[in-house]
Design a protein around this motif. Structure first.
Motif, short mmCIF file in Angstrom:
data_model
loop_
_atom_site.label_atom_id
_atom_site.label_comp_id
_atom_site.label_asym_id
_atom_site.label_seq_id
_atom_site.Cartn_x
_atom_site.Cartn_y
_atom_site.Cartn_z
N TYR A 144 -46.48 -12.95 -5.82
CA TYR A 144 -47.32 -11.84 -5.43
C TYR A 144 -47.91 -11.25 -6.77
O TYR A 144 -46.97 -10.94 -7.65
CB TYR A 144 -46.69 -10.75 -4.57
N TYR A 145 -49.15 -11.06 -7.02
CA TYR A 145 -49.79 -10.62 -8.13
C TYR A 145 -50.98 -9.71 -7.82
O TYR A 145 -51.39 -9.63 -6.82
CB TYR A 145 -50.01 -11.72 -8.97
N ASN A 146 -51.26 -9.08 -9.06
CA ASN A 146 -52.65 -8.34 -9.04
C ASN A 146 -52.29 -7.04 -7.97
O ASN A 146 -53.02 -6.58 -7.08
CB ASN A 146 -53.82 -8.97 -8.40
N ARG A 147 -51.23 -6.59 -8.18
CA ARG A 147 -50.65 -5.47 -7.29
C ARG A 147 -51.13 -4.17 -7.77
O ARG A 147 -51.03 -3.67 -8.72
CB ARG A 147 -48.94 -5.46 -6.95
N TYR A 161 -52.70 -6.53 -3.00
CA TYR A 161 -52.00 -7.44 -3.70
C TYR A 161 -52.34 -8.91 -3.24
O TYR A 161 -53.14 -9.19 -2.21
CB TYR A 161 -50.39 -7.57 -3.77
N CYS A 162 -52.19 -9.97 -3.93
CA CYS A 162 -52.52 -11.20 -3.75
C CYS A 162 -51.09 -11.98 -3.54
O CYS A 162 -50.20 -11.71 -4.20
CB CYS A 162 -53.16 -11.98 -4.88
N ASP A 164 -49.71 -16.15 -3.46
CA ASP A 164 -49.89 -17.54 -3.87
C ASP A 164 -48.87 -18.44 -3.04
O ASP A 164 -47.67 -18.38 -3.57
CB ASP A 164 -49.68 -17.72 -5.57
N TYR A 188 -54.29 -18.94 -1.18
CA TYR A 188 -54.27 -17.70 -2.04
C TYR A 188 -54.87 -16.50 -0.95
O TYR A 188 -55.88 -16.54 -0.45
CB TYR A 188 -55.44 -17.89 -2.97
N SER A 190 -55.30 -12.49 0.31
CA SER A 190 -55.28 -11.06 -0.30
C SER A 190 -54.87 -10.12 1.00
O SER A 190 -54.76 -10.46 2.02
CB SER A 190 -56.84 -10.61 -0.38
N GLN A 216 -60.85 -12.92 -4.59
CA GLN A 216 -60.45 -12.37 -5.86
C GLN A 216 -58.99 -12.67 -6.01
O GLN A 216 -58.44 -12.20 -7.10
CB GLN A 216 -60.29 -10.79 -5.28
N CYS A 217 -58.57 -13.69 -5.06
CA CYS A 217 -57.07 -14.00 -5.55
C CYS A 217 -57.08 -15.59 -6.01
O CYS A 217 -55.93 -15.99 -6.42
CB CYS A 217 -56.44 -14.08 -4.36
#
Length: 219
Positions: A144-147, A161-162, A164, A188, A190, A216-217
């Motif tokens: 989990y990223y871009n949180r 968040y994204c 993967d 991926y 979102s 965006q992810c």
């Protein structure tokens, strides 16, 4: 897709709508959809911390345990703002509580309704049940990223968040056989979660929407 038989989403709302919703108050209400879910898991569960990044203070939190072959990796979590960090920490717990319900056979999963309520809890229960109905679980690692946290008027918050899922795979509940497939753009995902703080001081998800293959992810 690698592991998910259905999307975790509230079908009646779009992701954009979560950010624009006004706060509608807290509360600890449950849902008729959070019934006990029967199933089996051959993996032996091991404890994972409810939050690796934020103190639990005096809140009595249910323990969350995931099997050894299941791992969620959360990037970020320290924003420098204590309130946002607490929201991200409970967002992590919410995600882990859902995956515990999917992967661990138990009579009840108290963390599921501890960190979700309303539409989010109903969607989570339906999502969990879809695995049992399909006779599957999952194994591997989800990142989990871009949180990011956006504080909303009225005291609520939106967490985007994204996810993967390229390294997480579907697993047969009875045989333990893992279906390993190559990841693709749909892995991926979102997410957009509306979080509200209840009377216990817990940030609960009230609405969660998701979109597979979100631009965006993508890496």
């Amino acid at each position: 897709m690698n592991r998910r038989p259905t999307l975790l989403a509230a079908a009646s709302l779009t992701a954009a709508a979560v950010l624009s919703l006004s706060a509608c108050g807290g509360g600890d209400g449950g849902s008729k959809n959070d019934d006990k879910i029967d199933g089996a898991s051959n993996a032996k569960p091991t404890p994972t911390p409810s939050s690796p990044k934020a103190p639990a203070h005096a809140i009595a939190r249910p323990r969350i345990e995931l099997p050894k072959d299941v791992k969620n990796v959360f990037e970020g979590g320290r924003t420098g703002d204590a309130k946002k960090d607490a929201i991200l920490a409970d967002s992590e717990r919410m995600i882990n509580s859902i995956d515990e319900a999917v992967t661990v056979d138990a009579k009840d999963h108290p963390a599921l309704k501890f960190y979700s309520k309303g539409d989010a809890l109903a969607s989570a229960a339906e999502y969990v049940q879809s695995f049992y109905s399909a006779g599957t679980t999952w194994t591997g690692e989800t990142r989990y990223y871009n949180r990011e946290v956006t504080l909303l008027k009225g005291g609520a918050a939106a967490v985007t968040y994204c996810g993967d899922e390229t390294k997480s795979y579907s697993k047969d509940r009875k045989t333990g056989k893992v279906k390993r497939t190559a990841g693709d753009s749909d892995d991926y995902v979102s997410y957009n979660a509306r979080m509200e703080k209840n009377s216990k001081g817990v940030w609960q998800a009230t609405v969660v929407t998701s979109q597979e293959g979100a631009q965006q992810c993508q890496p």
